[in-house]
Design a protein around this motif. Structure first.
Motif, PDB file in Angstrom:
ATOM      1  N   SER A  64       0.831  -1.212   0.000  1.00  0.00           N
ATOM      2  CA  SER A  64       0.000   0.000   0.000  1.00  0.00           C
ATOM      3  C   SER A  64       0.864   1.259   0.000  1.00  0.00           C
ATOM      4  O   SER A  64       0.469   2.282  -0.561  1.00  0.00           O
ATOM      5  N   GLY A  65       2.046   1.166   0.598  1.00  0.00           N
ATOM      6  CA  GLY A  65       2.966   2.293   0.588  1.00  0.00           C
ATOM      7  C   GLY A  65       3.653   2.502  -0.747  1.00  0.00           C
ATOM      8  O   GLY A  65       4.207   3.572  -1.001  1.00  0.00           O
ATOM      9  N   GLN A  66       3.616   1.502  -1.596  1.00  0.00           N
ATOM     10  CA  GLN A  66       4.260   1.585  -2.909  1.00  0.00           C
ATOM     11  C   GLN A  66       3.288   1.993  -4.020  1.00  0.00           C
ATOM     12  O   GLN A  66       3.695   2.177  -5.156  1.00  0.00           O
ATOM     13  N   GLU A 116     -10.851   8.402  -0.333  1.00  0.00           N
ATOM     14  CA  GLU A 116     -11.191   7.805   0.965  1.00  0.00           C
ATOM     15  C   GLU A 116     -10.059   6.915   1.475  1.00  0.00           C
ATOM     16  O   GLU A 116      -9.690   6.971   2.645  1.00  0.00           O
ATOM     17  N   PHE A 117      -9.502   6.107   0.585  1.00  0.00           N
ATOM     18  CA  PHE A 117      -8.405   5.232   1.010  1.00  0.00           C
ATOM     19  C   PHE A 117      -7.179   6.062   1.390  1.00  0.00           C
ATOM     20  O   PHE A 117      -6.526   5.782   2.394  1.00  0.00           O
ATOM     21  N   GLN A 146      -9.010  -7.120   0.823  1.00  0.00           N
ATOM     22  CA  GLN A 146     -10.186  -6.692   0.068  1.00  0.00           C
ATOM     23  C   GLN A 146     -10.342  -5.169   0.105  1.00  0.00           C
ATOM     24  O   GLN A 146     -10.721  -4.543  -0.892  1.00  0.00           O
ATOM     25  N   LYS A 147     -10.027  -4.594   1.257  1.00  0.00           N
ATOM     26  CA  LYS A 147     -10.126  -3.138   1.407  1.00  0.00           C
ATOM     27  C   LYS A 147      -9.126  -2.431   0.484  1.00  0.00           C
ATOM     28  O   LYS A 147      -9.457  -1.409  -0.134  1.00  0.00           O
ATOM     29  N   LEU A 148      -7.903  -2.960   0.382  1.00  0.00           N
ATOM     30  CA  LEU A 148      -6.922  -2.363  -0.521  1.00  0.00           C
ATOM     31  C   LEU A 148      -7.402  -2.456  -1.963  1.00  0.00           C
ATOM     32  O   LEU A 148      -7.331  -1.473  -2.706  1.00  0.00           O
ATOM     33  N   GLU A 149      -7.897  -3.600  -2.342  1.00  0.00           N
ATOM     34  CA  GLU A 149      -8.385  -3.771  -3.718  1.00  0.00           C
ATOM     35  C   GLU A 149      -9.505  -2.773  -4.012  1.00  0.00           C
ATOM     36  O   GLU A 149      -9.525  -2.142  -5.070  1.00  0.00           O
ATOM     37  N   LEU A 184     -11.896 -12.228  -5.688  1.00  0.00           N
ATOM     38  CA  LEU A 184     -12.672 -11.812  -4.520  1.00  0.00           C
ATOM     39  C   LEU A 184     -13.266 -13.021  -3.791  1.00  0.00           C
ATOM     40  O   LEU A 184     -13.184 -13.112  -2.559  1.00  0.00           O
ATOM     41  N   THR A 185     -13.785 -13.971  -4.520  1.00  0.00           N
ATOM     42  CA  THR A 185     -14.335 -15.197  -3.931  1.00  0.00           C
ATOM     43  C   THR A 185     -13.249 -15.959  -3.171  1.00  0.00           C
ATOM     44  O   THR A 185     -13.454 -16.384  -2.029  1.00  0.00           O
TER      45      THR A 185
END
Length: 176
Positions: A69-71, A80-81, A106-109, A129-130
């Motif tokens: 997430s930092g990259q 929002e993210f 899932q939140k990052l995606e 996702l599944t």
């Protein structure tokens, strides 16, 4: 470690034999006490290293998720993210269970804008996702994280990603 323990034992036996020849009580020689201390310290160090490795393995998917997430370029993430990115990274670094880490993945995606993905993502997103929601092991989550990384457009990643990527992929491949 086995060699060190063996060496310590040989030293102890040799010291006791020499002490007996010199008429000194073997149980009070400094060398024997030092050998016993060394053995105990070696065992303690090995136990501590095993505990650290176990703790690291439990949190490695979350740590890698935080690192990823930092990259990601802020422009590739939703507003929002971006606002909650620091809190997200703290949560990811602290995550030790599969359910929490799965939710964060899932939140990052969901926090990535559509243009941040390669064209192939549209074909695999639903299955990803599944699988991510159904994950029960760190290995399954590592596979989901790898698939997500593989489908992020390289233009959406920071300029330092190429330097970070080999270590990231190596750590990811070691998750079992």
């Amino acid at each position: 470690m086995k060699f060190k323990l063996f060496s310590t034992a040989v030293l102890s036996v040799t010291t006791m034999a020499l002490s007996a020849q010199l008429g000194m009580p073997a149980s009070v020689t400094g060398a024997e006490q030092n050998a016993q201390k060394a053995t105990t310290q070696t065992q303690t160090n090995a136990s501590q290293a095993a505990a650290k490795a176990e703790a690291s393995a439990k949190s490695s998917v979350g740590s890698l998720l935080s690192q990823l997430s930092g990259q990601i370029s802020p422009s590739a993430l939703t507003d929002e993210f971006n606002k909650g990115k620091s809190a997200f990274q703290s949560q990811a670094n602290a995550a030790t269970d599969v359910k929490t880490t799965s939710g964060l993945l899932q939140k990052l995606e969901a926090g990535l804008k559509s243009p941040a993905f390669a064209a192939a993502w549209a074909k695999v997103k639903d299955k990803w996702l599944t699988n991510t929601k159904a994950a029960t092991t760190n290995s399954q989550l590592a596979n989901s994280l790898k698939q997500l990384v593989d489908n992020i457009d390289p233009k959406s990643l920071s300029a330092t990603w190429d330097k970070v990527k080999p270590g990231f992929e190596s750590a990811l491949s070691k998750i079992k």
